[in-house]
Scaffold this motif. Structure first.
Motif, PDB file in Angstrom:
ATOM      1  N   THR A 150      21.023  -7.845   5.189  1.00  0.00           N
ATOM      2  CA  THR A 150      21.741  -8.803   6.474  1.00  0.00           C
ATOM      3  C   THR A 150      21.868  -7.689   7.643  1.00  0.00           C
ATOM      4  OG1 THR A 150      24.015  -7.679   5.665  1.00  0.00           O
ATOM      5  CG2 THR A 150      23.263  -9.886   4.865  1.00  0.00           C
TER       6      THR A 150
ATOM      7  N   ASN B 115      24.372  -7.768  11.001  1.00  0.00           N
ATOM      8  CA  ASN B 115      25.835  -8.539  11.464  1.00  0.00           C
ATOM      9  C   ASN B 115      26.113  -8.075  12.710  1.00  0.00           C
ATOM     10  OD1 ASN B 115      26.760  -6.253   9.457  1.00  0.00           O
ATOM     11  ND2 ASN B 115      28.380  -6.718  10.952  1.00  0.00           N
TER      12      ASN B 115
ATOM     13  N   GLY C  68      25.831  -4.044  12.587  1.00  0.00           N
ATOM     14  CA  GLY C  68      25.754  -3.358  11.087  1.00  0.00           C
ATOM     15  C   GLY C  68      24.441  -4.162  10.409  1.00  0.00           C
TER      16      GLY C  68
ATOM     17  N   THR D 276      22.877  -4.149   6.445  1.00  0.00           N
ATOM     18  CA  THR D 276      23.047  -3.790   4.998  1.00  0.00           C
ATOM     19  C   THR D 276      21.936  -4.140   4.235  1.00  0.00           C
ATOM     20  OG1 THR D 276      25.319  -4.912   5.272  1.00  0.00           O
ATOM     21  CG2 THR D 276      24.683  -4.418   3.117  1.00  0.00           C
TER      22      THR D 276
ATOM     23  N   ARG E 233      23.378  -7.203   0.240  1.00  0.00           N
ATOM     24  CA  ARG E 233      24.790  -7.457   0.444  1.00  0.00           C
ATOM     25  C   ARG E 233      24.855  -8.864  -0.544  1.00  0.00           C
ATOM     26  NH1 ARG E 233      28.898  -7.598   4.131  1.00  0.00           N
ATOM     27  NH2 ARG E 233      27.892  -6.215   5.444  1.00  0.00           N
TER      28      ARG E 233
ATOM     29  N   GLU F  91      28.115 -10.580  -1.589  1.00  0.00           N
ATOM     30  CA  GLU F  91      29.932 -10.445  -1.476  1.00  0.00           C
ATOM     31  C   GLU F  91      30.424 -11.497  -2.189  1.00  0.00           C
ATOM     32  OE1 GLU F  91      31.821  -8.690   2.222  1.00  0.00           O
ATOM     33  OE2 GLU F  91      30.448 -10.165   2.751  1.00  0.00           O
TER      34      GLU F  91
ATOM     35  N   VAL G 102      27.243  -4.522  -2.916  1.00  0.00           N
ATOM     36  CA  VAL G 102      27.101  -3.983  -1.451  1.00  0.00           C
ATOM     37  C   VAL G 102      26.442  -2.628  -1.562  1.00  0.00           C
ATOM     38  CG1 VAL G 102      27.697  -4.044   0.808  1.00  0.00           C
ATOM     39  CG2 VAL G 102      28.518  -5.648  -0.697  1.00  0.00           C
TER      40      VAL G 102
ATOM     41  N   ASP H 218      25.657  -0.045   3.434  1.00  0.00           N
ATOM     42  CA  ASP H 218      26.353  -1.266   4.429  1.00  0.00           C
ATOM     43  C   ASP H 218      26.652  -0.102   5.627  1.00  0.00           C
ATOM     44  OD1 ASP H 218      27.607  -3.064   5.778  1.00  0.00           O
ATOM     45  OD2 ASP H 218      29.390  -3.190   4.403  1.00  0.00           O
TER      46      ASP H 218
ATOM     47  N   ASN I  21      28.170   0.148   9.762  1.00  0.00           N
ATOM     48  CA  ASN I  21      28.648  -0.749  10.629  1.00  0.00           C
ATOM     49  C   ASN I  21      28.622   0.317  11.872  1.00  0.00           C
ATOM     50  OD1 ASN I  21      29.169  -3.707  10.482  1.00  0.00           O
ATOM     51  ND2 ASN I  21      29.624  -2.835   8.520  1.00  0.00           N
TER      52      ASN I  21
ATOM     53  N   ASP J 197      29.438   2.045   3.797  1.00  0.00           N
ATOM     54  CA  ASP J 197      29.404   1.907   2.207  1.00  0.00           C
ATOM     55  C   ASP J 197      28.178   2.314   1.737  1.00  0.00           C
ATOM     56  OD1 ASP J 197      32.098   1.341   2.112  1.00  0.00           O
ATOM     57  OD2 ASP J 197      32.042  -0.910   2.069  1.00  0.00           O
TER      58      ASP J 197
END
Lengths: 621, 158
Positions: A418, A420, A436, A438, A441, A443, A456, A459, A461, A477
């Protein structure tokens, strides 16, 4: 001697004319030839010398092409095979089939009589399709979290047998027996192993994945022309046991299968060096190609998708279809562990007795499968044998097929990668934007083949404050997992504990003073599924922080509610500092609307040492 | 009591006859289960290199890669049947108890039974298998011994 000399002169001149013809056609530069040699960046990725007929073959496709043509005419080569077909055409069938298409090699043949071992393995007259099997990941083992890929050569008229005798190809690392697990992880991550393609019959995989590890599978049957099918099978025969360098995150089963399919599918299956590549990405890419072809009224790539439920699901639904009376007896026997269960069974008629014994057998095998294969629990084994005998004493009864509801296939849900963008309003600091990315992901609030579970990985951001023109890492993360145990066999007294873990980093702006908190956070808890409404859970958590309080523990409760498109997740907890026993309240809420598989918007609220409201848009890729 | 004695007697005869069948098939079974090695039987029999142990990518299973060094005894229908019984024994056993299931269907095919002879074959095999399970030794047999026993039963029925 004179004859031999003149024969070799003839071979040499004949091969030379075909080499010249190949040069005129620029075959050495043909992407297909380079792909068959697995060339990348000026060298082949295959490490074995016996994959090459020229000494320079690993680095020079032209030299390898010349040597391949020469070997055809001279039949002289140094490739050693202890048994099996000796002819060079049978050892490199894809190369010669392709060269024959391009050059029309005189006397070319690769039939049963000429290459008996190859043909016996290839089963060209029996293989009617090629399929790709996705083996679901499971969170119990980090190495298995992202799933696995198999390539099956599907035998005709094998559908009712679920393809048990399909040839099944896998790509995996070659690891010494009893390898230390830490070494396995380190060497796996940093290229310390070789990997190879290997072949088995599919029933062996069915035994391991569906029956022992209880992993669901999905088989994607792909459409190829007869020539493509033959080339795929031939090239696999060339590749088996040839060594590649193995990397857990990038040079893994999914990546090698993607690169392999890329040779035979005209569209790009794998066209970028992904630092991390997981099996789901390959299946999403195949689906994209399929959809594009269908939109253009071209022949589809994916013929159909078949769901192969795990033994755990079979058992779950096998017991679910028992009548109330049958189920009562079944539970009485499983809970009592009584050696003498005959009196309980005798209350039932023969048909019900058979149903109960079938369910008991499924349950006992499930327990045995979950135990150690090498040293099965003897008491369990004896008990199973008693039930086995009881069932054998009753007549055969044809079963109606079990109605197992399908769970979403990997391509029914969002792709894992992803991007974002977001906007954050945090108390005590100026609002800022985030960008961000990832790598993986899934979730709890997204569309997710893991149910309500969450996984996840990597990740990142980055915050952008346009006013002060600052760019900074906002959160990172490394890994975040929430394993909610909602599907397990209660009568087997399986561990009902759910667990969660997070390793990452958060940024705090405290009175204009920016600090980073490195966090290792975990917990165990219980979860209750409220039919299709969602789940409720409670956890006990402990965490380690780089900022004060460094060691914390406390309870939390929460729920995830909603259907696939709109989901709400809320958590509330207390964190007690283990140094002064002061505590803070923590709360988090997330509301995600999934526009479609590729787009989602999310609103989230977080309250702990900081309070922030975030609005984000996610693009799943 | 008489029935019990008959059962023991029959079981004894069954186990002995299974051993005799096994002895009669010694060359094949030795070739299949021991010369080939169980690991070596699990592959569709093609090409190349030395056998190595192999964890698949996700740590799922241990296996050997396929080996070109395949003696003739390890090829063909008997070897396929032997490997299939050994590797899928639990699933076959379960299907055999019920008299139904995909693993049993596959066993019938590998035993070269036609749809017409399938039913009687399954009944006979199930009946012999029941007698073996009734024997007091069955629970003490390991997977390989059980596999050999079922293999011998099929040989006898063929």
């Amino acid at each position: 001697m004179g004859y031999m000399f003149s024969a070799s002169v003839t071979f040499a001149s004949e091969s030379q004319s075909y080499i010249e013809k190949a040069n005129e056609l620029h075959l050495a530069d043909d992407p297909f030839w380079r792909a068959l040699l697995h060339f990348k960046g000026g060298r082949s990725l295959i490490l074995d010398k016996d994959f090459f007929l020229s000494d320079r073959g690993r680095f020079d496709p032209q030299a390898e092409l010349d040597a391949t043509i020469e070997a055809y005419f001279s039949q002289e080569h140094t490739i050693k095979r202890e048994s099996g077909d000796k002819n060079i055409v049978c050892i490199f069938p894809a190369r010669y089939a392709w060269l024959n298409e391009k050059l029309g090699l005189p006397g070319y043949r690769c039939d049963e009589e000429f290459c008996p071992d190859l043909n016996q393995w290839a089963r060209l007259d029996q293989i009617e399709a090629i399929s790709l099997v996705y083996v679901s990941g499971y969170l119990g083992n980090p190495a298995s979290s992202f799933g696995h890929v198999l390539l099956n050569l599907k035998v005709k008229n094998n559908e009712e047998l679920l393809g048990l005798f399909d040839t099944s190809i896998t790509h995996g690392a070659t690891v010494p027996i009893n390898e230390n697990k830490l070494m396995y992880v380190l060497k796996g991550l940093f290229g310390g192993y070789y990997s190879t393609y290997s072949d088995k019959l599919f029933y062996v995989h069915d035994q391991v994945y569906a029956n022992r590890e209880f992993r669901d599978m999905w088989e994607y049957v792909l459409e190829f022309s007869d020539f493509e099918k033959k080339m795929i099978i031939y090239h696999l025969a060339e590749l088996l046991t040839k060594r590649f360098k193995y990397y857990f995150l990038s040079g893994n089963c999914a990546q090698r299968m993607a690169v392999f399919l890329d040779i035979f599918i005209k569209e790009d299956v794998y066209n970028f060096d992904y630092p991390i590549y997981v099996p789901e990405e390959l299946f999403h890419r195949l689906q994209q190609i399929d959809m594009k072809r269908r939109a253009n009224n071209e022949a589809a790539l994916i013929r159909n998708v078949r769901y192969i439920p795990s033994a755990r699901r079979y058992l779950f639904y096998e017991t679910k279809r028992l009548s109330d009376e049958e189920r009562r007896v079944y539970l009485n026997i499983t809970n009592s562990h009584s050696e003498d269960f005959s009196p309980l069974l005798k209350r039932l008629d023969i048909a019900s007795r058979i149903n109960v014994l079938n369910a008991l057998l499924a349950y006992q095998y499930y327990k045995l499968m979950a135990s150690n294969e090498e040293k099965p629990d003897q008491r369990l084994k004896k008990y199973k044998d008693k039930i086995l005998l009881e069932r054998l004493r009753l007549p055969i009864k044809k079963e109606t097929s079990l109605n197992i509801p399908e769970i979403p296939a990997p391509t029914d849900v969002s792709p894992p990668f992803t991007f974002n963008i977001g906007f954050i309003n945090e108390q005590g600091s100026d609002p800022f934007s985030t960008v961000g990315v990832t790598v993986f992901r899934k979730e709890s609030v997204g569309t997710n083949a893991l149910g309500y579970n969450e996984l996840v990985a990597v990740d990142l951001n980055v915050g952008i404050d346009f006013d002060s023109e600052k760019i900074f890492v906002d959160t990172f993360d490394f890994l975040k997992i929430r394993d909610f145990r909602t599907f397990y066999i209660k009568e087997a007294k399986e561990n009902p504990l759910s667990w969660r873990v997070r390793a990452g980093m958060d940024r705090y702006n405290i009175d204009g003073n920016v600090l980073y908190d490195y966090v290792l956070d975990g917990g165990i808890g219980l979860v209750e599924q409220a039919d299709k409404l969602g789940i409720l859970y409670e956890f006990i958590n402990v965490s380690s922080h780089s900022l004060d309080q460094q060691y914390r523990a406390g309870p939390s409760v929460g729920f995830v509610a909603g259907r696939s498109l709109l989901k709400l997740q809320m958590d509330y907890g207390l964190e007690f500092g283990l140094e002064d026993y002061g505590y803070i309240e923590t709360a988090q809420a997330k509301l995600q609307y999934q526009v479609n598989k590729q787009h989602a918007v999310q609103l989230s609220f977080e309250k702990n040492t900081r309070r922030r409201l975030t609005a984000s848009y996610f693009f799943y890729w | 009591m008489k029935r019990l004695l008959m059962t023991f007697l029959f079981t004894g005869v069954m186990v002995t006859s299974a051993s005799i069948i096994y002895a009669g098939e010694t060359k094949d079974l030795q070739g299949i289960y021991e010369e080939c090695g169980i690991g070596g039987l699990l592959f569709p029999r093609w090409a190349a290199g030395a056998s190595v142990s192999n964890f698949i990518w996700d740590y799922g299973s241990t296996a050997s890669t396929s080996g070109l060094t395949t003696p003739d005894a390890c090829k063909g229908g008997q070897a396929k049947l032997a490997a299939y019984i050994y590797k899928s024994y639990d699933s076959i056993e379960k299907d055999l108890a019920k008299g139904d299931g995909k693993y049993l269907d596959m066993l019938v095919i590998l035993s070269e039974k036609t749809p017409e002879t399938k039913e009687i074959f399954v009944q006979d095999l199930r009946s012999r298998f029941r007698e073996a399970v009734e024997g007091k030794d069955y629970s003490s047999l390991d997977r390989l011994e059980r596999s050999k026993m079922v293999f011998a039963m099929i040989q006898d029925l063929t």
